[in-house]
Structure formats: C-alpha cells, structure tokens
Scaffold this motif. Structure first.
Motif, PDB file in Angstrom:
ATOM      1  N   ASN A  27      -5.302  -8.763  -7.260  1.00  0.00           N
ATOM      2  CA  ASN A  27      -4.854 -10.081  -7.714  1.00  0.00           C
ATOM      3  C   ASN A  27      -4.374 -10.903  -6.518  1.00  0.00           C
ATOM      4  N   GLY A  28      -4.414 -12.234  -6.685  1.00  0.00           N
ATOM      5  CA  GLY A  28      -3.909 -13.112  -5.642  1.00  0.00           C
ATOM      6  C   GLY A  28      -4.953 -13.435  -4.589  1.00  0.00           C
ATOM      7  N   PRO A  29      -4.575 -14.185  -3.549  1.00  0.00           N
ATOM      8  CA  PRO A  29      -5.514 -14.608  -2.507  1.00  0.00           C
ATOM      9  C   PRO A  29      -6.027 -13.420  -1.699  1.00  0.00           C
ATOM     10  N   ILE A  30      -7.309 -13.456  -1.364  1.00  0.00           N
ATOM     11  CA  ILE A  30      -7.920 -12.333  -0.651  1.00  0.00           C
ATOM     12  C   ILE A  30      -7.682 -12.433   0.853  1.00  0.00           C
ATOM     13  N   LEU A  31      -7.945 -13.595   1.428  1.00  0.00           N
ATOM     14  CA  LEU A  31      -7.889 -13.730   2.881  1.00  0.00           C
ATOM     15  C   LEU A  31      -6.503 -13.420   3.433  1.00  0.00           C
ATOM     16  N   SER A  32      -5.471 -13.995   2.831  1.00  0.00           N
ATOM     17  CA  SER A  32      -4.117 -13.773   3.352  1.00  0.00           C
ATOM     18  C   SER A  32      -3.714 -12.312   3.228  1.00  0.00           C
ATOM     19  N   LYS A  33      -4.086 -11.673   2.113  1.00  0.00           N
ATOM     20  CA  LYS A  33      -3.765 -10.252   1.944  1.00  0.00           C
ATOM     21  C   LYS A  33      -4.588  -9.384   2.899  1.00  0.00           C
ATOM     22  N   MET A  34      -5.846  -9.770   3.103  1.00  0.00           N
ATOM     23  CA  MET A  34      -6.685  -9.014   4.018  1.00  0.00           C
ATOM     24  C   MET A  34      -6.142  -9.092   5.445  1.00  0.00           C
ATOM     25  N   LEU A  35      -5.670 -10.268   5.816  1.00  0.00           N
ATOM     26  CA  LEU A  35      -5.082 -10.426   7.154  1.00  0.00           C
ATOM     27  C   LEU A  35      -3.790  -9.623   7.271  1.00  0.00           C
ATOM     28  N   ARG A  36      -2.993  -9.626   6.196  1.00  0.00           N
ATOM     29  CA  ARG A  36      -1.750  -8.843   6.217  1.00  0.00           C
ATOM     30  C   ARG A  36      -2.056  -7.353   6.303  1.00  0.00           C
ATOM     31  N   PHE A  37      -3.179  -6.938   5.723  1.00  0.00           N
ATOM     32  CA  PHE A  37      -3.603  -5.542   5.778  1.00  0.00           C
ATOM     33  C   PHE A  37      -4.169  -5.194   7.157  1.00  0.00           C
ATOM     34  N   LYS A  53       7.903   0.682  -2.203  1.00  0.00           N
ATOM     35  CA  LYS A  53       6.921  -0.232  -2.775  1.00  0.00           C
ATOM     36  C   LYS A  53       6.683  -1.473  -1.912  1.00  0.00           C
ATOM     37  N   LYS A  54       7.613  -1.787  -1.052  1.00  0.00           N
ATOM     38  CA  LYS A  54       7.424  -2.978  -0.222  1.00  0.00           C
ATOM     39  C   LYS A  54       6.267  -2.796   0.755  1.00  0.00           C
ATOM     40  N   PHE A  55       5.867  -1.536   0.994  1.00  0.00           N
ATOM     41  CA  PHE A  55       4.746  -1.278   1.891  1.00  0.00           C
ATOM     42  C   PHE A  55       3.418  -1.258   1.131  1.00  0.00           C
ATOM     43  N   GLN A  56       3.474  -1.259  -0.208  1.00  0.00           N
ATOM     44  CA  GLN A  56       2.260  -1.199  -1.009  1.00  0.00           C
ATOM     45  C   GLN A  56       1.690  -2.595  -1.248  1.00  0.00           C
ATOM     46  N   MET A  57       0.415  -2.661  -1.620  1.00  0.00           N
ATOM     47  CA  MET A  57      -0.242  -3.952  -1.790  1.00  0.00           C
ATOM     48  C   MET A  57      -1.163  -3.939  -3.016  1.00  0.00           C
ATOM     49  N   ASP A  58      -1.028  -4.961  -3.861  1.00  0.00           N
ATOM     50  CA  ASP A  58      -1.935  -5.168  -4.993  1.00  0.00           C
ATOM     51  C   ASP A  58      -3.137  -5.956  -4.481  1.00  0.00           C
TER      52      ASP A  58
END
Length: 468
Positions: free
Chosen positions: A16-26, A8-13
């Motif tokens: 919810n939460g901030p878009i830009l930071s998650k998009m960059l992490r993706f 699950k540590k490799f999965q991403m929600d």
C-alpha cells in the motif's frame, strides 16, 4: 509492548502507499551497505597494493571471480528465503513465516560448513585450473584458504539479511555491516602494515569481520517478535519450507554460479595477458562494483516488493514496481558509469602507483562501464520474475544468453588472431547483457499473463490476507 513497537518501525508495508518513495527508503540503506562493503573490500586491495606490491594486489583481486563461483550458488538459495518470507509476511501468516526463518538459518549453517571444507581442500587446484599467473598463485592460495574459514559466518549473515529484507528492514543490516567493516579496515592496517602479514593479514581481518556481522544479525533475529523471531531451540529443517525455498533459490543459485563460471573463464582469458593486466583488471572491476551494488539494491527491492504484492495478488502494482525499478536502475547505471569514465584515471591511482597498471584498468572501464546500466535492467527483470514465483525461466535464459554467449565469444571470436586482445574480452559483457535482458523482458510479460490466469486477483481483503 514497547519492544514490539520498536521492532515494527523497521518493517515496511510494500502493498500500500507510494511505490517510489518506499522503494528509495528500502534501497538507500542497501546501496549504502553495498558501497560500504565495496569500500572495505577495496581497502583490502589498496592496503596490500600500497604496502605489499602489485603482486599481492593481484592475488587478492584475482580471487574475486573464484569466491563468487564458490559462493553464489548457495547464496542464491537465500533468494528463495527472501521471496518465501516476504510472501508470508505480506499474507500476515506468522506460523509459516516462523518455519521459513528456522529452516533458512539451519540451511545457512550447513552450507557454510560445507563451503569451508571445499575451499580449504581445493583452493590451490582451482587456482591452477584458472591459469593464475605463477607470480601470484602462492599468495592467491593463502588468501583464498583463509577467506573460506569465514564462509559459515558469511552464509549466516546473507540468509539473516535476506529474512530482514523480506519484512522491509534494510537499516539494521547497514548498521551491522558498518560496524564489521570498520573493524575490517582497522585490522587490515594492524595485520598488514604493523605485523607484515601480507595477504594473510587481509584474509584474517576479513574472517573476523564476517564473524562479527553474522553475530549481530543473529542477535537481531533473536530479539525480534512475531513470525520473524529466531529461536535457537526451534532450529530445524521443515521439509515443505525447504522444498519451497529450493524451488525458487536453487535456480537463482545455479544462475549466479553460471554467471560466475563465465566470469572465471573470462578471468582465465585475462590472466593470459600477464600480471600487469590482471592487476589493472582487478582494480577496475572493483571500481565497477560500486555502480553495480547501487543497481543491485533495486533488484533486491523489486524481489521483496513483488513478493509481498504477489501474496495479495496485486498485479497492477507488480507492473508498476517493475517499471519504477527499471527507471531507477537506468538512472543509477548512467550516473555511476558517467562518473567512472570521467574520473576513472584518478580513481585507479588510488589502487596502484604503477602507470601501466592504471592504463590497463582504464581499458576495462572504457569498454564495460559505459553500458553498465544494461546489466541493471537485466537483473531487474529477473527480480520481477522471481517475485512472482518464476526462478527456472531466468536461469535458462541466463544459461543460454549471458553465460552461453559469453563462453562462445571467448572460444570463437577471441581466438581469431586479429581479435586476440583484451578489448575483445571486455566487449563481451555489454553484448550479452543486452541480449539476455531483452529475453528476460519478453519472458516477464508472457509469464505475467500466465500467473494472472492461474492465480486470479482476490475479491476481498479477508481473502487477500491468506496465502493460497
């Protein structure tokens, strides 16, 4: 329990939460993976260019558009896999996600085997149709046939990676690509420099690395938990899932093929200017690809983020995802384009020791790379459209816009004697990117209104967790 937590540590929600930071992490692992892949591909061209000559470099480089034409249609189907898997993951529907996984992997095997036979049988004739120069057609045929021996592994890796992207995992595909890429480079040196196998050595090294990357992705899916887990005993085609994948993936595949077809026509026009221009174009196109894969990573992010949020009917977030994605591709395209223009000559010398080849490559960079961000913006709108379930509309727009206009340009403007020069061919790229991108933008805002009426937002979280 420990294994499930580790997976699950490799999965991403993405809902919810901030878009830009998650998009960059993706996207950062995707960008790294794309750049590594291009570096490994560049290593193919550099090794044969340095140790076997410009003809060998042209033979490997000129096959790029042909390989894309043969593979993009089927790899486009994996976009349907990505969108569908992301929806079921966002809706927390493991049963439907599992059916998607096993149908997708079975389809990848069938596609790969089919492409292998097509490539082996038709390679030489296709290169003749492309007007490949006589000086390199023999070497080009050898390379293309060997390349297609690894096509099953390529399709398996692409479909497997699409499934992992759907759950937000872009880290492990990066690791697998890094391993297989290093193997590819090492084998290039061994086969080309040590055993003097020329383009055949590059092709063999590529096939072995493709097989390795496919094995690693399959191993990853086999060790997963929940709906994303692959069980080889369950490999079969679910008719409903196949149809849903085709509804999204088929237009995406056709669109990719149409782009590749127009590029094949353009490559045929470039081939008219001789071996030097072909080699310079191959080197410059490879350089441009470094900027493109960075922008394409945001396109992939927009698809996955939009698909997960569409499962929960979060339309405000979908608009934010589109705007943030557009901003990211603009910045990425402008920075990469600026760097290529400033250091283009130095970079092209890496590919060839011949001054006229470098000069030919600089011509392409001047006319194409400066407005490369328009290509990224165009793709980002396409990602948004596919994420909300519309794949046919961007296919039609691309057919008429980028591909149709590009072909008209080659067969009209390029045929005028005073415009019959390589610069005329290159300028068709930014013109068609702008027109097609603008049309995609209009389509997105029109179709978003239609989607909101057809699928009203959910009223509560319980309803949001069930895919309608």
């Amino acid at each position: 329990m420990t294994k499930a937590k580790s997976d699950k540590k490799f999965q991403m929600d993405m809902c919810n939460g901030p878009i830009l930071s998650k998009m960059l992490r993706f996207t950062l692992p995707l960008i790294a993976a794309g750049l590594l892949q291009l570096m490994f591909n560049a290593a193919d061209i550099i090794v044969v260019g340095k140790f076997c000559g410009d003809n060998s470099m042209g033979a490997v480089g000129s096959n790029g558009s042909m390989v894309s034409l043969m593979t993009n249609f089927f790899i486009g189907i994996s976009v349907g896999t990505n969108v569908l898997a992301a929806r079921f993951f966002g809706a927390k529907n493991d049963e439907e996600l599992s059916k998607t996984v096993h149908t997708s992997m079975m389809v990848s095997l069938i596609i790969g085997i089919f492409l292998t036979f097509v490539g082996l049988i038709g390679a030489h004739q296709i290169l003749i149709w492309m007007k490949t120069p006589d000086g390199i057609i023999g070497l080009s045929t050898i390379y293309l046939r060997i390349y297609f021996l690894g096509m099953t592994a390529t399709t398996v890796y692409n479909f497997g990676s699409a499934l992992l992207r759907a759950i937000g995992d872009t880290q492990r595909p990066l690791i697998y690509l890094s391993i297989s890429g290093v193997v590819n480079v090492v084998l290039n040196v061994i086969f080309v420099v040590v055993f003097k196998l020329d383009v055949a050595g590059v092709g063999i090294a590529t096939v072995i690395s493709q097989i390795l990357s496919a094995v690693l992705v399959v191993r990853c899916l086999l060790r997963e938990t929940g709906g994303i887990k692959l069980d080889l005993k369950k490999l079969k085609i679910d008719k409903q899932k196949l149809w849903q994948i085709i509804q999204i993936g088929l237009p995406a595949g056709i669109q990719g093929t149409l782009f590749s077809l127009s590029n094949v026509v353009i490559q045929s026009s470039i081939n008219l200017f001789g071996d030097t221009v072909v080699s310079g174009n191959a080197a410059a196109a490879n350089l441009e690809s470094f900027g493109y894969v960075a922008m394409n990573a945001f396109y992939q992010a927009v698809i996955s983020f939009t698909s997960q949020n569409f499962a929960q009917r979060n339309y405000k977030r979908i608009i934010k995802i589109m705007l943030i994605g557009q901003a990211c591709v603009c910045v990425t395209g402008l920075i990469s384009g600026g760097l290529m223009v400033c250091f283009g000559e130095e970079l092209l010398w890496i590919y060839s020791d011949t001054e006229v080849v470098v000069a030919a490559g600089l011509t392409r960079l001047k006319y194409v790379i400066t407005l490369h961000f328009l290509c990224g913006m165009m793709d980002c709108f396409v990602g948004s459209l596919r994420g909300i379930g519309y794949s046919f509309a961007p296919m039609i727009v691309s057919l008429i816009g980028a591909c149709g206009l590009r072909l008209v340009w080659v067969y009209t403007v390029f045929q005028i004697p005073q415009f019959h020069m390589i610069e005329t061919v290159y300028i068709s790229y930014p013109i068609t990117w702008f027109i097609t991108g603008l049309t995609h933008a209009i389509c997105f805002f029109i179709l978003m209104r239609r989607v909101k009426r057809k699928y009203p937002p959910f009223e509560n979280q319980v309803e949001a967790q069930q895919l309608s």
